[in-house]
Design a protein around this motif. Structure first.
Motif, PDB file in Angstrom:
ATOM      1  N   UNK A  62     -31.091 -34.636  -2.312  1.00 27.73           N
ATOM      2  CA  UNK A  62     -31.674 -35.435  -1.237  1.00 27.73           C
ATOM      3  C   UNK A  62     -33.107 -35.830  -1.587  1.00 27.73           C
ATOM      4  N   UNK A  63     -33.891 -34.885  -2.086  1.00 31.52           N
ATOM      5  CA  UNK A  63     -35.294 -35.156  -2.393  1.00 31.52           C
ATOM      6  C   UNK A  63     -35.459 -36.194  -3.500  1.00 31.52           C
ATOM      7  N   UNK A  67     -28.598 -38.642  -3.053  1.00 30.40           N
ATOM      8  CA  UNK A  67     -27.642 -38.629  -1.944  1.00 30.40           C
ATOM      9  C   UNK A  67     -28.404 -38.542  -0.632  1.00 30.40           C
ATOM     10  N   UNK A  68     -27.720 -38.827   0.464  1.00 32.07           N
ATOM     11  CA  UNK A  68     -28.323 -38.691   1.779  1.00 32.07           C
ATOM     12  C   UNK A  68     -28.005 -37.336   2.388  1.00 32.07           C
ATOM     13  N   UNK A  69     -28.693 -36.996   3.444  1.00 33.61           N
ATOM     14  CA  UNK A  69     -28.492 -35.696   4.086  1.00 33.61           C
ATOM     15  C   UNK A  69     -27.063 -35.560   4.622  1.00 33.61           C
ATOM     16  N   UNK A  70     -26.526 -36.610   5.203  1.00 35.12           N
ATOM     17  CA  UNK A  70     -25.196 -36.523   5.790  1.00 35.12           C
ATOM     18  C   UNK A  70     -24.144 -36.151   4.746  1.00 35.12           C
ATOM     19  N   UNK A  83     -25.548 -26.770   7.344  1.00 31.37           N
ATOM     20  CA  UNK A  83     -26.487 -26.347   6.307  1.00 31.37           C
ATOM     21  C   UNK A  83     -26.640 -27.438   5.249  1.00 31.37           C
ATOM     22  N   UNK A  84     -27.885 -27.713   4.896  1.00 30.35           N
ATOM     23  CA  UNK A  84     -28.189 -28.476   3.687  1.00 30.35           C
ATOM     24  C   UNK A  84     -28.585 -27.440   2.644  1.00 30.35           C
ATOM     25  N   UNK A 110     -35.685 -38.930   4.385  1.00 34.30           N
ATOM     26  CA  UNK A 110     -34.257 -38.600   4.372  1.00 34.30           C
ATOM     27  C   UNK A 110     -33.771 -38.154   5.745  1.00 34.30           C
ATOM     28  N   UNK A 111     -34.570 -37.359   6.441  1.00 30.07           N
ATOM     29  CA  UNK A 111     -34.178 -36.894   7.775  1.00 30.07           C
ATOM     30  C   UNK A 111     -34.086 -38.076   8.742  1.00 30.07           C
TER      31      UNK A 111
END
Length: 259
Positions: A62-63, A67-70, A83-84, A110-111
């Motif tokens: 994500x960082x 990829x995205x958080x979802x 959980x991520x 990202x959030x």
């Protein structure tokens, strides 16, 4: 959606234990919670029973924008708690992120780009004040600070508070201290009581009334891949985290409670 970072640059203060169990308690009240594991050690992921083999995507991905958080988020055995996860790749992220634009805002971006299906996002920060923790503080609305009842506690806390002030001045003026939670409290130890008194004298109402005791069941629970609240909900540690979650909820904005 409200975002809470669980931060302390000292290791071994009960930070990850607090993140897991407070997140579990919040989920138990009906909130949809996402726990972001931002520590390269991945202890929050392990403590929630997610093995390395199941961490196909992580907070590292994500960082760095892969990829995205979802897409990276996975469900846990705790209802309403997602959980991520973290992987060891995060250990190199501090260096890699230097080359990115807006490197301090990667997690925040990202959030905000996620589906916002959670009411509360909790971030388990690494035991340092590096770029990963800065990303967490930039993304967060507030901080939960676990503070071990030991001699160097106040010294470390002053360093953390200085960092918070710098983050406010440069990146996130709305960042607040939700509360300081005294952990590893041992009533048989006179030093513990003295540290508690000193911290409350300095910070006053910022310190939660609830203290988290030293408790064997809290230490055992991660090895079973379960929050202590599920592993043994009647132990003194679990009861303390339930009480802490109640206090924390009372301090959240009305909009977060309504969610």
């Amino acid at each position: 959606m409200i975002c809470i970072a669980v931060a302390n640059q000292k290791g071994g203060v009960g930070k990850t234990t607090s993140a897991i169990n407070v997140a579990t308690a919040l989920a138990a009240t009906g909130s949809r919670v996402l726990l972001v594991d931002l520590d390269p050690q991945g202890n929050a992921s392990t403590g929630l029973g997610v093995p390395q083999s199941a961490r196909n995507k992580s907070s590292y991905d994500v960082l760095v924008g892969e990829t995205g958080i979802d897409a990276a988020t996975i469900a846990t055995r705790v209802p309403r708690l997602d959980l991520l996860p973290a992987t060891v790749d995060l250990s190199g992220a501090e260096i890699e992120l230097v080359e990115f634009d807006a490197r301090t805002h990667r997690l925040d971006t990202a959030i905000k780009a996620s589906s916002a299906r959670w009411d509360i996002v909790m971030i388990d920060c690494p035991p340092s004040l590096g770029l990963l923790t800065i990303n967490a503080m930039v993304a967060a609305d507030s901080l939960l600070v676990p503070l071990q009842c030991e001699f160097f506690a106040l010294e470390g806390l002053s360093q953390l508070l200085s960092t918070v002030e710098r983050i406010r001045a440069r990146f996130n003026p709305g960042l607040s201290i939700l509360g300081v939670a005294l952990t590893m409290y041992d009533r048989r130890n006179r030093l513990t009581e003295q540290v508690s008194t000193d911290v409350r004298a300095v910070l006053g109402g910022v310190v939660f009334d609830t203290v988290i005791p030293r408790n064997v069941r809290l230490s055992e629970a991660p090895s079973h891949g379960l929050p202590a609240l599920i592993y043994d909900h009647r132990c003194s540690g679990s009861e303390a985290y339930i009480a802490l979650a109640r206090e924390l909820i009372a301090r959240l904005p009305a909009s977060a409670k309504a969610a």
